[in-house]
Design an enzyme around this catalytic site. Sequence first.
Site, mmCIF file in Angstrom:
data_model
loop_
_atom_site.group_PDB
_atom_site.id
_atom_site.type_symbol
_atom_site.label_atom_id
_atom_site.label_comp_id
_atom_site.label_asym_id
_atom_site.label_seq_id
_atom_site.Cartn_x
_atom_site.Cartn_y
_atom_site.Cartn_z
ATOM 1 N N ASP A 1 4.368 -0.268 -41.243
ATOM 2 C CA ASP A 1 4.047 -1.426 -40.404
ATOM 3 C C ASP A 1 5.213 -2.417 -40.400
ATOM 4 O O ASP A 1 5.533 -3.015 -39.366
ATOM 5 C CB ASP A 1 2.796 -2.133 -40.920
ATOM 6 C CG ASP A 1 1.630 -1.199 -41.097
ATOM 7 O OD1 ASP A 1 0.749 -1.151 -40.235
ATOM 8 O OD2 ASP A 1 1.607 -0.493 -42.130
ATOM 9 N N ARG B 1 7.846 -1.188 -38.189
ATOM 10 C CA ARG B 1 7.458 -1.444 -36.802
ATOM 11 C C ARG B 1 7.698 -2.906 -36.426
ATOM 12 O O ARG B 1 8.135 -3.208 -35.307
ATOM 13 C CB ARG B 1 5.984 -1.090 -36.603
ATOM 14 C CG ARG B 1 5.703 0.412 -36.628
ATOM 15 C CD ARG B 1 4.217 0.708 -36.725
ATOM 16 N NE ARG B 1 3.946 2.143 -36.563
ATOM 17 C CZ ARG B 1 2.820 2.743 -36.960
ATOM 18 N NH1 ARG B 1 1.871 2.029 -37.568
ATOM 19 N NH2 ARG B 1 2.659 4.038 -36.758
ATOM 20 N N HIS C 1 -3.264 -2.098 -44.696
ATOM 21 C CA HIS C 1 -2.614 -1.244 -43.691
ATOM 22 C C HIS C 1 -3.700 -0.926 -42.666
ATOM 23 O O HIS C 1 -4.391 0.086 -42.747
ATOM 24 C CB HIS C 1 -2.086 0.039 -44.342
ATOM 25 C CG HIS C 1 -1.580 1.058 -43.358
ATOM 26 N ND1 HIS C 1 -0.605 0.792 -42.433
ATOM 27 C CD2 HIS C 1 -1.942 2.356 -43.157
ATOM 28 C CE1 HIS C 1 -0.374 1.875 -41.704
ATOM 29 N NE2 HIS C 1 -1.180 2.843 -42.120
ATOM 30 N N ARG D 1 -8.790 2.947 -39.260
ATOM 31 C CA ARG D 1 -8.442 3.620 -40.515
ATOM 32 C C ARG D 1 -9.607 3.549 -41.500
ATOM 33 O O ARG D 1 -9.864 4.479 -42.258
ATOM 34 C CB ARG D 1 -7.192 2.986 -41.111
ATOM 35 C CG ARG D 1 -5.941 3.199 -40.253
ATOM 36 C CD ARG D 1 -4.708 2.577 -40.897
ATOM 37 N NE ARG D 1 -3.532 2.731 -40.062
ATOM 38 C CZ ARG D 1 -3.102 1.800 -39.214
ATOM 39 N NH1 ARG D 1 -3.768 0.664 -39.067
ATOM 40 N NH2 ARG D 1 -2.007 2.006 -38.497
#
Length: 321
Positions: free
Chosen positions: A157, A160, A184, A97
């Site tokens: 997240d 998840r 993140h 990212r």
Amino acid sequence: MNRENRKEQVNLRKAAVIGCGFVGSATAFSLMQSGLFSEIVLIDADMDRAEGEALDISHGVPFSRHMKIYAGTYDDIVDAAIIIITAGANQKPDETRLDLVHKNVAIFRSIIPEIAKRNCAGILLIVSNPVDILTYTAIKLSGFTENRVIGSGTVLDTARLKYELSEHLSVDSRSIHAFIIGEHGDSEIAAFSSANVSGIALSEFCEMRGHYNHEANTRQIAENVKNSAYEIIQKKKATYYGIASAVRRICEVIIRDEKSILPVSSMMHGEYGIEDVVLSMPAIVGKYGIETRVPIDLSEEEIEDLKRSAQTLKEFVGIGL
């Protein structure tokens, strides 16, 4: 701007989505189904793309609730209660990212000033990656008060993590209380020391379900969560349904003034010795944005990991500003 003035200047039934790629269009579709809004404006550098997505999503309105969905311009965002930014380059299979930072900061340098000069009174919700860096960029370029600039952070997240734990423990994910904090991204931290299942400490609940190898299991679960986006991108080139659901949840919390606790990206001001960095920590979120961060119990190791995560982000703070 005081809170009463903001209430008068925004249409609480209106949202704007800037960026009509996979994430933006999936977000608009999810919001259409939610019934939270009666008006959604889609904005994209490619007007044909925005118009096509608006038309396609509008054809689902007869199966949902009445609303107006249309392609527009920045002039249409002024009274939006929430301005959602999903615009930016997509993460490729071989990219982190943070590899996206230069491309997407440059894109934000064209988007955020357009928002800033229109005196918008709504909440700015940043979804584009790297979300922590771009939320920092949005705060600095928009002139908005910090509470009105929210990054989607580790909300996905955390979902998840709850999913992985629910699969491991064979228990409803909604009964699991746990957070991913920090970046993140690759330096995120699964805060297992504060995790619980309906008030029962995670390690104790694991033993109730016949799991005793706590260190190895939690390490594997944390790795699964951290790598899940990479796995999805490798298999289907992009992630969008999960984050669209996360954005919908954040919007629900704001519009309904739920004052729910979400791990959103926000500016740190000395907590855990971390300053001038945006990262995710649990915070109370309501109709005016972020009300306050919520302290959670962290082990010494988790605190050190959080500081390292902040340092990773610190290296990119201010790029392009």
